[in-house]
Design an enzyme around this catalytic site. Structure first.
Site, mmCIF file in Angstrom:
data_model
loop_
_atom_site.group_PDB
_atom_site.id
_atom_site.type_symbol
_atom_site.label_atom_id
_atom_site.label_comp_id
_atom_site.label_asym_id
_atom_site.label_seq_id
_atom_site.Cartn_x
_atom_site.Cartn_y
_atom_site.Cartn_z
ATOM 1 N N CYS A 42 76.397 -2.844 3.704
ATOM 2 C CA CYS A 42 76.619 -1.992 2.571
ATOM 3 C C CYS A 42 77.844 -2.299 1.754
ATOM 4 O O CYS A 42 78.963 -2.709 2.365
ATOM 5 C CB CYS A 42 76.908 -0.643 3.048
ATOM 6 S SG CYS A 42 77.015 0.687 1.752
ATOM 7 N N TRP A 427 47.023 -23.764 26.585
ATOM 8 C CA TRP A 427 47.395 -23.900 25.064
ATOM 9 C C TRP A 427 46.787 -22.767 24.265
ATOM 10 O O TRP A 427 47.604 -22.216 23.412
ATOM 11 C CB TRP A 427 46.524 -25.343 24.566
ATOM 12 C CG TRP A 427 46.807 -25.727 23.085
ATOM 13 C CD1 TRP A 427 47.935 -26.552 22.475
ATOM 14 C CD2 TRP A 427 46.469 -24.907 21.917
ATOM 15 N NE1 TRP A 427 47.852 -26.651 21.283
ATOM 16 C CE2 TRP A 427 47.172 -25.697 20.583
ATOM 17 C CE3 TRP A 427 45.412 -24.032 21.639
ATOM 18 C CZ2 TRP A 427 46.674 -25.171 19.371
ATOM 19 C CZ3 TRP A 427 45.196 -23.603 20.319
ATOM 20 C CH2 TRP A 427 45.794 -24.259 19.220
ATOM 21 N N TYR A 431 49.399 -19.893 22.294
ATOM 22 C CA TYR A 431 49.226 -20.051 21.157
ATOM 23 C C TYR A 431 48.954 -18.567 20.490
ATOM 24 O O TYR A 431 49.581 -18.059 19.629
ATOM 25 C CB TYR A 431 48.240 -20.703 20.427
ATOM 26 C CG TYR A 431 47.947 -20.958 18.956
ATOM 27 C CD1 TYR A 431 48.602 -21.658 18.144
ATOM 28 C CD2 TYR A 431 46.863 -19.887 18.256
ATOM 29 C CE1 TYR A 431 48.527 -21.742 16.635
ATOM 30 C CE2 TYR A 431 46.871 -19.814 16.922
ATOM 31 C CZ TYR A 431 47.472 -20.774 15.933
ATOM 32 O OH TYR A 431 47.286 -20.766 14.970
ATOM 33 N N ASP A 447 49.986 -30.260 22.289
ATOM 34 C CA ASP A 447 49.483 -30.497 21.219
ATOM 35 C C ASP A 447 49.312 -31.763 20.347
ATOM 36 O O ASP A 447 50.378 -32.347 20.116
ATOM 37 C CB ASP A 447 50.119 -29.386 20.043
ATOM 38 C CG ASP A 447 49.272 -28.967 18.694
ATOM 39 O OD1 ASP A 447 48.560 -28.367 18.740
ATOM 40 O OD2 ASP A 447 49.894 -29.957 17.835
#
Length: 491
Positions: A42, A427, A431, A447
């Site tokens: 602020c 995997w 994911y 991957d």
């Protein structure tokens, strides 16, 4: 510093003294002498340390009798990124409350989703966040109402019910208590009015925000009929609790600035009661609660990732608007190219998705829900039989509640339940955790694209040093391979 009830007051006050915007949404500063609460950044004069207290949530400040600052609008901040890191019960409950679950199913419904009795959950949230589930839901309704009042031309009666209030009287009383202003007063300060029956909102995000690369990812993976994209914008259909909807997002890069910025979203909803849920689900898609400065500082110092991070500051992990959809699309994409997965998903949508009317050209269907896909003969799906059986098995588990992807259950429990299903490997489960559950610390070492990029950067690395932001490291490794968003084809 954490978003729990155990805030380090010294660290909080130092953040307030430096007006450190990284803590906006992580905690709130209540000033006893004025009766208001503010965000840490602020711009008003810093109050004396003996005159302030700190709260983990806006609802906690409300419950203590403080009103929101009209200058810094503390309730209009992204949520705390620590909730995704910790993924504790309080964080999971906050995600469900933001989605409007308490309004739809009550505190008992919330307690069931996170696996506790309502009494124990109430004690836990009061201890950790300084407010009960009902108080947290009330704060969310007040924030939703303020956004609608100031950025749309909806009649105030419609705003009340769109924000989740049970009555106009409750709406008026809550806004006067929280903001020391009537709904009419707030409307007098509104920033803009949408046109054509759309409802525009500005969804707060921390900067920098790599909106263009987020758009490129979404456009590369879009499903025909459900999603469309072009340079500068992305749109999709939404399957919401009370009916269908459409959202169109303006996605551009936002550089680091002195405060929170926002992404413009335009909604078309069949039922205004879905306003809060639609906004929260799109915020999930945007990874709106990410703290990019903290992520970039940590990963940017790494000798392997540093150059990639500096090339794309503020890169996000794309989330989702529906966890079930994300899981199904992940199974569809197993062992095929992204282009092939898009084609197959488009065929499944055309055959089993629910047709909808949308003001955005190209949006024709909702993605088929789990119950519909659970009843499909796997032999009829346009994919190898084993993958078709895996997809239908996943849909059945989602439909009967054996797997729940609404961010309520514990992530480790969800991963185990996914791995128990035939055809779901590590995997896929990881994911889904990254995209559907908002897990910031997922890595996919098998991957092929990741291995390719890592080989070009110098081979094997110790990915443990990227914790707790390995999902963002993964995005930086994928990023060089992501094509730009193409312009739509002309008819």
């Amino acid at each position: 510093m954490t978003p729990t009830g155990h805030l380090d007051t010294g660290a909080c006050y130092r953040a307030v003294q430096s007006r450190d915007r990284r803590f906006d949404g992580v905690f709130y500063t209540a000033v006893r002498t004025t009766g208001i609460y503010c965000r840490p950044s602020c711009p008003a004069r810093t109050p004396a340390e003996q005159n302030v207290s700190f709260h983990a949530t806006a609802a906690s400040a409300h419950a203590a009798g403080y009103r929101a600052c009209k200058r810094c609008l503390p309730d209009a901040t992204p949520g705390s990124p620590e909730w995704d890191v910790a993924a504790d019960v309080a964080g999971r409950a906050m995600r469900l409350i933001a989605d409007g679950l308490v309004d739809r199913e009550g505190v008992e419904g919330l307690a069931r989703r996170v696996g506790y009795t309502s009494r124990h959950l109430g004690r836990l949230l009061t201890q950790e966040l300084g407010a009960t589930p009902l108080s947290l839901a009330r704060a969310r309704r007040a924030q939703s109402a303020r956004v609608l009042i100031e950025t749309t031309d909806l009649p105030l009666t419609d705003v009340a019910f769109a924000a989740g209030f049970a009555s106009v009287r409750q709406f008026n009383e809550t806004l006067r208590e929280v903001y020391a202003a009537s709904p009419s007063d707030l409307r007098g300060r509104r920033a803009g009015v949408p046109s054509g029956g759309a409802m525009a909102m500005r969804l707060p995000v921390r900067t920098p925000f790599a909106g263009r690369r987020l758009l490129d990812f979404l456009a590369y993976h879009l499903v025909p009929g459900v999603e469309v994209a072009a340079p500068g914008w992305y749109a999709r259909t939404l399957d919401l609790p009370h009916g269908p909807g459409t959202v169109q997002l303006e996605l551009t890069d936002i550089p680091a600035g002195p405060g929170t910025s926002s992404v413009r979203a335009e909604f078309w909803l069949d039922d205004l009661r879905d306003t809060a849920a639609a906004g929260e689900r799109v915020r999930r898609l945007l990874d709106a609660d990410c703290d990019p400065l903290a992520v970039d500082e940590h990963l940017g110092a790494d000798p392997v990732l540093g150059e990639l991070v500096r090339a794309t500051p503020g890169l996000r992990v794309p989330g989702q608007v529906d966890g079930d959809e994300t899981a199904v699309r992940t199974v569809i994409g197993q062992q095929v190219s992204v282009t092939g997965a898009r084609t197959v998903a488009g065929r499944i949508v055309a055959a089993h998705g629910r047709p909808v009317d949308s003001p955005v050209a190209g949006l024709t269907h909702l993605f088929p829900d789990a119950r519909t896909l659970a009843g499909v003969d796997p032999e009829t799906l346009p994919m190898p039989r084993a993958r078709g059986r895996a997809l239908v098995g996943l849909a059945s588990a989602l439909a009967d509640g054996r797997v729940v992807l609404d961010r309520g259950p514990d992530r480790d429990d969800v991963r185990r339940s996914l791995m128990d299903l035939p055809g779901i490997g590590a995997w896929t489960a990881d994911y889904v955790a990254m995209r559907a559950l908002g897990h910031p610390d997922v890595f996919l070492p098998t991957d092929l694209a990741v291995r390719k990029v890592l080989a070009g950067l110098g081979g094997s690395v110790d990915t443990e040093r990227w914790r707790p932001w390995r999902s963002y490291a993964l995005m930086h490794l994928w990023n060089p391979l992501m094509p730009d968003t193409p312009a739509p084809e002309e008819n």
